[in-house]
Design a protein around this motif. Sequence first.
Motif, PDB file in Angstrom:
ATOM      1  N   VAL A 123       0.838  -1.204   0.000  1.00 50.53           N
ATOM      2  CA  VAL A 123       0.000   0.000   0.000  1.00 50.53           C
ATOM      3  C   VAL A 123       0.874   1.256   0.000  1.00 50.53           C
ATOM      4  CG1 VAL A 123      -1.638   1.346   1.390  1.00 50.53           C
ATOM      5  CG2 VAL A 123      -1.993  -1.102   1.060  1.00 50.53           C
ATOM      6  N   MET A 124       2.004   1.195   0.681  1.00 57.78           N
ATOM      7  CA  MET A 124       2.891   2.355   0.774  1.00 57.78           C
ATOM      8  C   MET A 124       3.826   2.470  -0.430  1.00 57.78           C
ATOM      9  SD  MET A 124       3.743   1.935   4.837  1.00 57.78           S
ATOM     10  CE  MET A 124       4.979   3.205   4.887  1.00 57.78           C
ATOM     11  N   GLY A 125       3.755   1.507  -1.362  1.00 62.77           N
ATOM     12  CA  GLY A 125       4.604   1.549  -2.536  1.00 62.77           C
ATOM     13  C   GLY A 125       6.034   1.102  -2.282  1.00 62.77           C
ATOM     14  N   ILE A 126       6.241   0.354  -1.233  1.00 60.07           N
ATOM     15  CA  ILE A 126       7.576  -0.133  -0.887  1.00 60.07           C
ATOM     16  C   ILE A 126       7.712  -1.570  -1.382  1.00 60.07           C
ATOM     17  CG2 ILE A 126       9.156  -0.703   1.000  1.00 60.07           C
ATOM     18  CD1 ILE A 126       7.633   1.468   2.659  1.00 60.07           C
ATOM     19  N   GLU A 127       8.728  -1.836  -2.185  1.00 59.01           N
ATOM     20  CA  GLU A 127       8.963  -3.191  -2.683  1.00 59.01           C
ATOM     21  C   GLU A 127       9.548  -4.053  -1.566  1.00 59.01           C
ATOM     22  OE1 GLU A 127      11.464  -5.649  -6.059  1.00 59.01           O
ATOM     23  OE2 GLU A 127      11.604  -3.469  -6.003  1.00 59.01           O
ATOM     24  N   VAL A 128       8.947  -5.191  -1.355  1.00 61.30           N
ATOM     25  CA  VAL A 128       9.437  -6.133  -0.345  1.00 61.30           C
ATOM     26  C   VAL A 128       9.939  -7.365  -1.083  1.00 61.30           C
ATOM     27  CG1 VAL A 128       8.800  -7.621   1.584  1.00 61.30           C
ATOM     28  CG2 VAL A 128       7.859  -5.318   1.432  1.00 61.30           C
ATOM     29  N   LYS A 129      11.212  -7.647  -0.927  1.00 61.01           N
ATOM     30  CA  LYS A 129      11.784  -8.824  -1.572  1.00 61.01           C
ATOM     31  C   LYS A 129      11.745 -10.030  -0.653  1.00 61.01           C
ATOM     32  CE  LYS A 129      14.627  -6.201  -4.664  1.00 61.01           C
ATOM     33  NZ  LYS A 129      15.875  -6.016  -5.324  1.00 61.01           N
ATOM     34  N   SER A 130      11.795  -9.786   0.649  1.00 61.82           N
ATOM     35  CA  SER A 130      11.818 -10.892   1.601  1.00 61.82           C
ATOM     36  C   SER A 130      11.423 -10.384   2.981  1.00 61.82           C
ATOM     37  CB  SER A 130      13.230 -11.488   1.657  1.00 61.82           C
ATOM     38  OG  SER A 130      13.305 -12.490   2.635  1.00 61.82           O
ATOM     39  N   VAL A 131      10.676 -11.185   3.675  1.00 64.43           N
ATOM     40  CA  VAL A 131      10.357 -10.923   5.080  1.00 64.43           C
ATOM     41  C   VAL A 131      10.426 -12.265   5.783  1.00 64.43           C
ATOM     42  CG1 VAL A 131       8.639 -10.128   6.752  1.00 64.43           C
ATOM     43  CG2 VAL A 131       8.772  -9.024   4.527  1.00 64.43           C
ATOM     44  N   ALA A 132      11.081 -12.317   6.896  1.00 64.43           N
ATOM     45  CA  ALA A 132      11.179 -13.554   7.666  1.00 64.43           C
ATOM     46  C   ALA A 132      11.127 -13.204   9.146  1.00 64.43           C
ATOM     47  CB  ALA A 132      12.479 -14.287   7.340  1.00 64.43           C
ATOM     48  N   ALA A 133      10.635 -14.128   9.920  1.00 63.51           N
ATOM     49  CA  ALA A 133      10.546 -13.910  11.363  1.00 63.51           C
ATOM     50  C   ALA A 133      11.083 -15.135  12.089  1.00 63.51           C
ATOM     51  CB  ALA A 133       9.103 -13.658  11.770  1.00 63.51           C
ATOM     52  N   VAL A 134      11.740 -14.889  13.177  1.00 64.25           N
ATOM     53  CA  VAL A 134      12.160 -15.961  14.073  1.00 64.25           C
ATOM     54  C   VAL A 134      11.483 -15.647  15.401  1.00 64.25           C
ATOM     55  CG1 VAL A 134      14.085 -17.081  15.252  1.00 64.25           C
ATOM     56  CG2 VAL A 134      14.364 -16.264  12.895  1.00 64.25           C
ATOM     57  N   ILE A 135      10.573 -16.507  15.790  1.00 63.83           N
ATOM     58  CA  ILE A 135       9.797 -16.279  17.012  1.00 63.83           C
ATOM     59  C   ILE A 135      10.201 -17.325  18.043  1.00 63.83           C
ATOM     60  CG2 ILE A 135       7.474 -16.029  17.960  1.00 63.83           C
ATOM     61  CD1 ILE A 135       8.058 -14.143  15.580  1.00 63.83           C
ATOM     62  N   GLU A 136      10.435 -16.875  19.241  1.00 65.22           N
ATOM     63  CA  GLU A 136      10.847 -17.777  20.309  1.00 65.22           C
ATOM     64  C   GLU A 136       9.990 -17.499  21.534  1.00 65.22           C
ATOM     65  OE1 GLU A 136      14.797 -17.812  22.980  1.00 65.22           O
ATOM     66  OE2 GLU A 136      15.162 -18.220  20.845  1.00 65.22           O
ATOM     67  N   GLY A 137       9.604 -18.537  22.218  1.00 66.99           N
ATOM     68  CA  GLY A 137       8.824 -18.376  23.431  1.00 66.99           C
ATOM     69  C   GLY A 137       9.262 -19.360  24.492  1.00 66.99           C
ATOM     70  N   GLU A 138       9.282 -18.919  25.703  1.00 68.31           N
ATOM     71  CA  GLU A 138       9.639 -19.797  26.815  1.00 68.31           C
ATOM     72  C   GLU A 138       8.367 -20.258  27.501  1.00 68.31           C
ATOM     73  OE1 GLU A 138      12.491 -18.075  29.447  1.00 68.31           O
ATOM     74  OE2 GLU A 138      13.855 -17.553  27.809  1.00 68.31           O
ATOM     75  N   LEU A 139       8.371 -21.500  27.923  1.00 66.81           N
ATOM     76  CA  LEU A 139       7.211 -22.086  28.592  1.00 66.81           C
ATOM     77  C   LEU A 139       7.704 -22.932  29.747  1.00 66.81           C
ATOM     78  CD1 LEU A 139       4.135 -22.664  28.555  1.00 66.81           C
ATOM     79  CD2 LEU A 139       4.639 -24.571  27.025  1.00 66.81           C
ATOM     80  N   ASP A 140       7.184 -22.684  30.918  1.00 69.96           N
ATOM     81  CA  ASP A 140       7.517 -23.486  32.098  1.00 69.96           C
ATOM     82  C   ASP A 140       6.510 -24.630  32.154  1.00 69.96           C
ATOM     83  OD1 ASP A 140       7.918 -24.610  34.591  1.00 69.96           O
ATOM     84  OD2 ASP A 140       8.124 -22.667  35.614  1.00 69.96           O
ATOM     85  N   LEU A 141       6.945 -25.814  31.773  1.00 70.91           N
ATOM     86  CA  LEU A 141       6.044 -26.970  31.696  1.00 70.91           C
ATOM     87  C   LEU A 141       5.572 -27.465  33.062  1.00 70.91           C
ATOM     88  CD1 LEU A 141       7.680 -28.992  28.798  1.00 70.91           C
ATOM     89  CD2 LEU A 141       5.599 -27.622  28.750  1.00 70.91           C
ATOM     90  N   ARG A 142       6.130 -26.927  34.149  1.00 68.07           N
ATOM     91  CA  ARG A 142       5.621 -27.328  35.467  1.00 68.07           C
ATOM     92  C   ARG A 142       4.156 -26.928  35.608  1.00 68.07           C
ATOM     93  NH1 ARG A 142      10.017 -24.516  39.112  1.00 68.07           N
ATOM     94  NH2 ARG A 142       9.566 -22.988  37.502  1.00 68.07           N
ATOM     95  N   GLY A 143       3.773 -25.812  35.019  1.00 70.09           N
ATOM     96  CA  GLY A 143       2.378 -25.384  35.080  1.00 70.09           C
ATOM     97  C   GLY A 143       1.474 -26.274  34.245  1.00 70.09           C
ATOM     98  N   PHE A 144       1.965 -26.748  33.119  1.00 73.17           N
ATOM     99  CA  PHE A 144       1.205 -27.634  32.242  1.00 73.17           C
ATOM    100  C   PHE A 144       0.907 -28.956  32.941  1.00 73.17           C
ATOM    101  CE2 PHE A 144       1.558 -31.066  28.976  1.00 73.17           C
ATOM    102  CZ  PHE A 144       0.350 -30.837  28.326  1.00 73.17           C
ATOM    103  N   LEU A 145       1.874 -29.440  33.699  1.00 66.76           N
ATOM    104  CA  LEU A 145       1.709 -30.745  34.344  1.00 66.76           C
ATOM    105  C   LEU A 145       1.186 -30.651  35.776  1.00 66.76           C
ATOM    106  CD1 LEU A 145       5.003 -32.389  33.036  1.00 66.76           C
ATOM    107  CD2 LEU A 145       2.664 -32.703  32.185  1.00 66.76           C
ATOM    108  N   GLY A 146       0.800 -29.460  36.167  1.00 68.61           N
ATOM    109  CA  GLY A 146       0.195 -29.304  37.499  1.00 68.61           C
ATOM    110  C   GLY A 146       1.180 -28.984  38.500  1.00 68.61           C
TER     111      GLY A 146
END
Length: 145
Positions: free
Chosen positions: A122-145
């Motif tokens: 929409v802004m007239g900007i050429e995009v050749k590539s976009v990539a994301a690296v998403i990381e999340g931490e999860l404490d599995l003690r809560g998942f298992l009670g």
Amino acid sequence: ADSPAFPSRELGATSNQRESSKRSAHFLAAMEEPTKEAIADVQAAFAAEPAAAMMTYKAKSALVDGLSTTLSYPNTPEHGEMAVDEPPVMPGGKDKGPNPMDLCLAALGTCQEISYKAFATVMGIEVKSVAAVIEGELDLRGFLG
């Protein structure tokens, strides 16, 4: 039937709104790359009929066995079913597919990539590539009670 990308029928839209949504979806689906004009057409259609812009996304899942589930998308059945599971280190996990946290992080990354491409177009900007690296931490003690 309404286009899965513009599920206006579920929102009680008028016949004209459904036709407008179908035309917009068809126009966009026929293109390999989004154009500024195509996005402007969709924006104008949504401005003229705001109800056509309202989306209801759906996902359906069911536990199969162990910790494995089957996931599907009722609005887009052509995408088929997908296995979601936990790795074998989790009792009951069989690693039949990505785990729910993988899917959550992937959804965040792909949403950003698609949004960047649309806004840049929409802004007239050429995009050749976009990539994301998403990381999340999860404490599995809560998942298992």
